[in-house]
Motif scaffolding. Structure first.
Motif, short mmCIF file in Angstrom:
data_model
loop_
_atom_site.label_atom_id
_atom_site.label_comp_id
_atom_site.label_asym_id
_atom_site.label_seq_id
_atom_site.Cartn_x
_atom_site.Cartn_y
_atom_site.Cartn_z
N MET A 1 0.84 -1.18 0.00
CA MET A 1 0.00 0.00 0.00
C MET A 1 0.88 1.24 0.00
N LEU A 2 0.60 2.15 -0.89
CA LEU A 2 1.34 3.40 -0.99
C LEU A 2 0.72 4.47 -0.10
N VAL A 3 1.59 5.29 0.50
CA VAL A 3 1.14 6.42 1.30
C VAL A 3 1.93 7.66 0.90
N ARG A 4 1.35 8.81 1.21
CA ARG A 4 2.03 10.09 1.04
C ARG A 4 2.00 10.79 2.39
N LEU A 5 3.16 11.22 2.83
CA LEU A 5 3.29 11.90 4.12
C LEU A 5 3.95 13.24 3.88
N ILE A 6 3.42 14.28 4.50
CA ILE A 6 4.01 15.61 4.44
C ILE A 6 4.22 16.08 5.87
N TYR A 7 5.44 16.56 6.15
CA TYR A 7 5.71 17.08 7.49
C TYR A 7 6.53 18.36 7.37
N ALA A 8 6.55 19.12 8.45
CA ALA A 8 7.39 20.29 8.58
C ALA A 8 8.20 20.15 9.85
N ALA A 34 14.97 2.05 -0.05
CA ALA A 34 13.73 1.81 0.71
C ALA A 34 12.48 1.98 -0.14
N GLY A 35 12.63 2.39 -1.41
CA GLY A 35 11.47 2.59 -2.27
C GLY A 35 10.70 3.86 -1.95
N ILE A 36 11.39 4.85 -1.38
CA ILE A 36 10.75 6.12 -1.00
C ILE A 36 11.13 7.19 -2.02
N THR A 37 10.16 7.96 -2.44
CA THR A 37 10.38 9.10 -3.32
C THR A 37 9.85 10.35 -2.64
N GLY A 38 10.23 11.52 -3.15
CA GLY A 38 9.70 12.73 -2.54
C GLY A 38 10.44 13.98 -2.91
N VAL A 39 10.09 15.05 -2.20
CA VAL A 39 10.63 16.38 -2.44
C VAL A 39 10.87 17.05 -1.10
N LEU A 50 7.87 16.10 1.53
CA LEU A 50 6.84 15.19 1.09
C LEU A 50 7.52 13.86 0.79
N LEU A 51 7.00 12.78 1.38
CA LEU A 51 7.53 11.44 1.19
C LEU A 51 6.44 10.54 0.63
N GLU A 52 6.79 9.69 -0.33
CA GLU A 52 5.85 8.70 -0.88
C GLU A 52 6.52 7.34 -0.89
N GLY A 53 5.73 6.32 -0.64
CA GLY A 53 6.26 4.96 -0.70
C GLY A 53 5.37 4.01 0.08
N GLY A 54 5.91 2.84 0.37
CA GLY A 54 5.17 1.86 1.15
C GLY A 54 4.93 2.38 2.57
N ARG A 55 3.80 1.99 3.13
CA ARG A 55 3.41 2.48 4.45
C ARG A 55 4.49 2.25 5.50
N ASN A 56 5.04 1.03 5.56
CA ASN A 56 6.03 0.72 6.58
C ASN A 56 7.30 1.54 6.40
N ALA A 57 7.78 1.67 5.17
CA ALA A 57 9.02 2.40 4.91
C ALA A 57 8.85 3.89 5.22
N LEU A 61 10.69 5.99 8.31
CA LEU A 61 11.51 7.16 8.07
C LEU A 61 10.99 8.36 8.85
N TYR A 62 9.69 8.57 8.85
CA TYR A 62 9.12 9.69 9.60
C TYR A 62 9.42 9.54 11.09
N ASN A 63 9.27 8.35 11.62
CA ASN A 63 9.57 8.13 13.04
C ASN A 63 11.04 8.42 13.34
N LYS A 64 11.93 8.06 12.43
CA LYS A 64 13.36 8.36 12.60
C LYS A 64 13.57 9.88 12.62
N ILE A 65 12.90 10.60 11.73
CA ILE A 65 13.03 12.06 11.67
C ILE A 65 12.54 12.69 12.97
N THR A 66 11.44 12.20 13.52
CA THR A 66 10.91 12.79 14.76
C THR A 66 11.87 12.60 15.93
N ARG A 67 12.72 11.58 15.87
CA ARG A 67 13.70 11.32 16.94
C ARG A 67 15.06 11.96 16.66
N ASP A 68 15.23 12.51 15.47
CA ASP A 68 16.52 13.08 15.06
C ASP A 68 16.73 14.43 15.76
#
Length: 142
Positions: A1-8, A34-39, A50-57, A61-68
């Motif tokens: 399943m593909l998802v699109r996530l946008i964060y600031a 990881a099969g992630i694309t974005g801008v 903006l990140l796009e890819g499989g839900r788990n990937a 990545l977003y969880n890693k960013i929140t802990r960075d």
């Protein structure tokens, strides 16, 4: 399943050109495997990505960013299941805002200054699409 996530987020420390280039290089290598694309947009200490890819990937990545420690004020602006990618051409494209017509920002926000914290998810996605269509996205090394 593909998802699109946008964060600031805000940079915890000053980010110079060399640091940003190193981050982009590492992101492209990781995202491709990881099969992630974005801008990514970075300006005045603010990241908008903006990140796009499989839900788990994408979620990992977003969880890693929140802990960075290099990021603070991380805010999830949008997370949607999508039938297809809109930004499949980039392991990670970077918006070159020096080439941006300020009128484009005014089209989606109150002022001609990028403030992703004040944009709706719909306006943010439209802004990314317009950046792509007006060739403001750089993809050096891709």
């Amino acid at each position: 399943m593909l998802v699109r996530l946008i964060y600031a987020s805000r940079a915890a420390q000053a980010v110079n050109h060399d640091t940003l280039v190193a981050v982009m290089k590492a992101a492209r290598a990781h995202n491709a495997s990881a099969g992630i694309t974005g801008v990514l947009i970075f300006t005045d200490g603010v990241f908008l990505q903006l990140l796009e890819g499989g839900r788990n990937a994408v979620s990992a990545l977003y969880n890693k960013i929140t802990r960075d420690a290099r990021h603070h004020d991380v805010v999830l602006l949008s997370y949607d299941e999508v039938p297809e990618r809109r930004f499949s051409g980039w392991a990670m494209g970077q918006a070159n805002l020096s080439r941006l017509n300020p009128g484009i920002l005014l089209k989606y926000s109150e002022r001609a200054v990028l403030d992703p914290y004040a944009l709706s998810a719909q306006a943010t996605l439209a802004l990314f699409e317009e950046l792509v269509s007006t060739a403001v996205i750089d993809c050096p090394g891709q």
